[in-house]
Design an enzyme around this catalytic site. Structure first.
Site, PDB file in Angstrom:
ATOM      1  N   HIS A 131      -1.107  -1.853   5.084  1.00  0.00           N
ATOM      2  CA  HIS A 131      -1.363  -1.740   3.647  1.00  0.00           C
ATOM      3  C   HIS A 131      -0.115  -1.208   2.956  1.00  0.00           C
ATOM      4  O   HIS A 131       0.197  -0.016   3.033  1.00  0.00           O
ATOM      5  CB  HIS A 131      -2.553  -0.819   3.344  1.00  0.00           C
ATOM      6  CG  HIS A 131      -2.960  -0.852   1.906  1.00  0.00           C
ATOM      7  ND1 HIS A 131      -4.022  -1.607   1.445  1.00  0.00           N
ATOM      8  CD2 HIS A 131      -2.431  -0.246   0.810  1.00  0.00           C
ATOM      9  CE1 HIS A 131      -4.134  -1.446   0.129  1.00  0.00           C
ATOM     10  NE2 HIS A 131      -3.167  -0.620  -0.274  1.00  0.00           N
ATOM     11  N   CYS A 132       0.590  -2.084   2.284  1.00  0.00           N
ATOM     12  CA  CYS A 132       1.775  -1.708   1.517  1.00  0.00           C
ATOM     13  C   CYS A 132       1.958  -2.732   0.403  1.00  0.00           C
ATOM     14  O   CYS A 132       1.229  -3.730   0.338  1.00  0.00           O
ATOM     15  CB  CYS A 132       3.015  -1.633   2.417  1.00  0.00           C
ATOM     16  SG  CYS A 132       3.272  -3.102   3.440  1.00  0.00           S
ATOM     17  N   ARG A 192     -10.478   2.178 -13.692  1.00  0.00           N
ATOM     18  CA  ARG A 192      -9.289   2.684 -14.373  1.00  0.00           C
ATOM     19  C   ARG A 192      -8.065   1.818 -14.097  1.00  0.00           C
ATOM     20  O   ARG A 192      -7.020   1.993 -14.729  1.00  0.00           O
ATOM     21  CB  ARG A 192      -9.011   4.128 -13.950  1.00  0.00           C
ATOM     22  CG  ARG A 192      -8.821   4.303 -12.474  1.00  0.00           C
ATOM     23  CD  ARG A 192      -8.754   5.768 -12.053  1.00  0.00           C
ATOM     24  NE  ARG A 192      -8.898   5.914 -10.622  1.00  0.00           N
ATOM     25  CZ  ARG A 192      -7.946   5.659  -9.737  1.00  0.00           C
ATOM     26  NH1 ARG A 192      -6.766   5.256 -10.152  1.00  0.00           N
ATOM     27  NH2 ARG A 192      -8.160   5.814  -8.444  1.00  0.00           N
ATOM     28  N   ASP A 237       0.600   2.531   2.295  1.00  0.00           N
ATOM     29  CA  ASP A 237       0.399   2.375   0.855  1.00  0.00           C
ATOM     30  C   ASP A 237       1.713   2.501   0.082  1.00  0.00           C
ATOM     31  O   ASP A 237       1.712   2.716  -1.128  1.00  0.00           O
ATOM     32  CB  ASP A 237      -0.632   3.353   0.298  1.00  0.00           C
ATOM     33  CG  ASP A 237      -1.086   2.966  -1.114  1.00  0.00           C
ATOM     34  OD1 ASP A 237      -1.227   1.765  -1.397  1.00  0.00           O
ATOM     35  OD2 ASP A 237      -1.281   3.873  -1.951  1.00  0.00           O
TER      36      ASP A 237
END
Length: 294
Positions: free
Chosen positions: A27-28, A126, A245
């Site tokens: 996950h990046c 958001r 991330d």
């Protein structure tokens, strides 16, 4: 970049923990550069530029072999930066796209050829405008024909409402960042039990044990988040993924050192076998199945 956001760490440490050969950062992101790949006019935030060259240098610095690059909301449904990074990396990267309901079959085929293997559905209000669920259902039906899966991003208070919809989707569902639990409640709280139960009852649901820097109340070294990740790794060893991330968009309180994030791994996956599944076997089976078939 928005004035109250932090840029990614300029010089992360070399991790004390050495990932096993073949490890995947699952996950990046890549952002921009904006003069080549403009950000969406509908974006809710503007990140710092984080181009593919920086990501691949970080991969090597941290001791990883491959990346799964996830399209983030600031680029909307324009996956050009993602596809460019995938084409540069070749077999060393796979992608998770965000697509609109009017995406053409030709566009999906081109993304598949570039290495996209999933779509992301974002329910965090958001970050994105609300999308009717029938739109997601229509996309899901189309992408499963390509053998892709679905990545979902939501926050813990939304789980009870979302669960029936998530379980109605076809194929494998991967939940980002443990479903964003409130770590101040503890890993044995009924709220997190609800998420554990969802996974226990649906063996097509996977989870990323990622983003302690977003979930923490105590801050580094993220002692308050470790029990959540460890509980998932121990309960579902064949359905967990891990990722940095990077470059950590929307961070305001602190910007993590990615080397320090890597050092959390042996605290949540406490055996060599668990670490191999988390970092190699599971992501390879999901994103590079052609290399795992006997």
């Amino acid at each position: 970049m928005d004035a109250d956001y932090l840029p990614f760490h300029p010089a992360p440490k070399v991790p004390d923990f050495t990932p096993p050969a073949g490890a995947v950062d699952a996950h990046c992101h890549v952002f921009g550069p904006a003069d080549t790949f403009p950000y969406s006019a509908k974006r809710k935030y503007t990140p710092c530029d984080a181009p593919k060259e920086k990501l691949f240098a970080l991969r090597d610095h941290l001791g990883f072999s491959r990346n799964v690059i996830v399209q983030a909301s600031c680029h909307g449904t324009d996956n050009a930066a993602l596809v460019d990074a995938l084409e540069t990396a070749g077999p060393l990267a796979r992608g998770v796209a965000v697509v609109s309901p009017d995406v053409t079959d030709a566009e999906l085929d081109a993304m598949d050829k570039a290495g996209v293997r999933a779509v992301r559905f974002n329910f965090v209000k958001r970050l994105v405008d609300d999308t009717p669920r029938e739109v997601f259902t229509g996309i899901a039906e189309r992408i499963t024909k390509l053998g892709w899966h679905i990545v979902v991003y939501f926050e813990a208070p939304d789980l009870e409402d979302l669960a029936p919809f998530l379980t109605s989707l076809p194929g494998i569902i991967v939940v980002d960042h443990m479903g964003r639990p409130d770590v101040s409640k503890g890993a044995d709280h009924p709220d997190f039990d609800r998420f554990i139960a969802l996974m226990a009852e649906n063996d097509n649901i996977w989870v990323k044990v990622s983003c302690p820097e977003r979930l923490t109340v105590a801050g580094p070294p993220y002692d308050d988040v470790v029990p959540f990740s460890r509980r998932l790794v121990e309960a579902f060893p064949d359905r967990v993924l891990w990722g940095t991330d990077w470059p950590h968009p929307n961070m305001k309180s602190h910007m993590p050192d990615d080397g320090q994030l890597v050092d959390v791994i042996p605290r949540i996956a406490t055996t060599e076998d668990a670490r191999r599944k988390l970092l190699i076997d599971n992501p390879m089976r999901l994103y590079w199945p052609e290399e795992t078939k006997s």
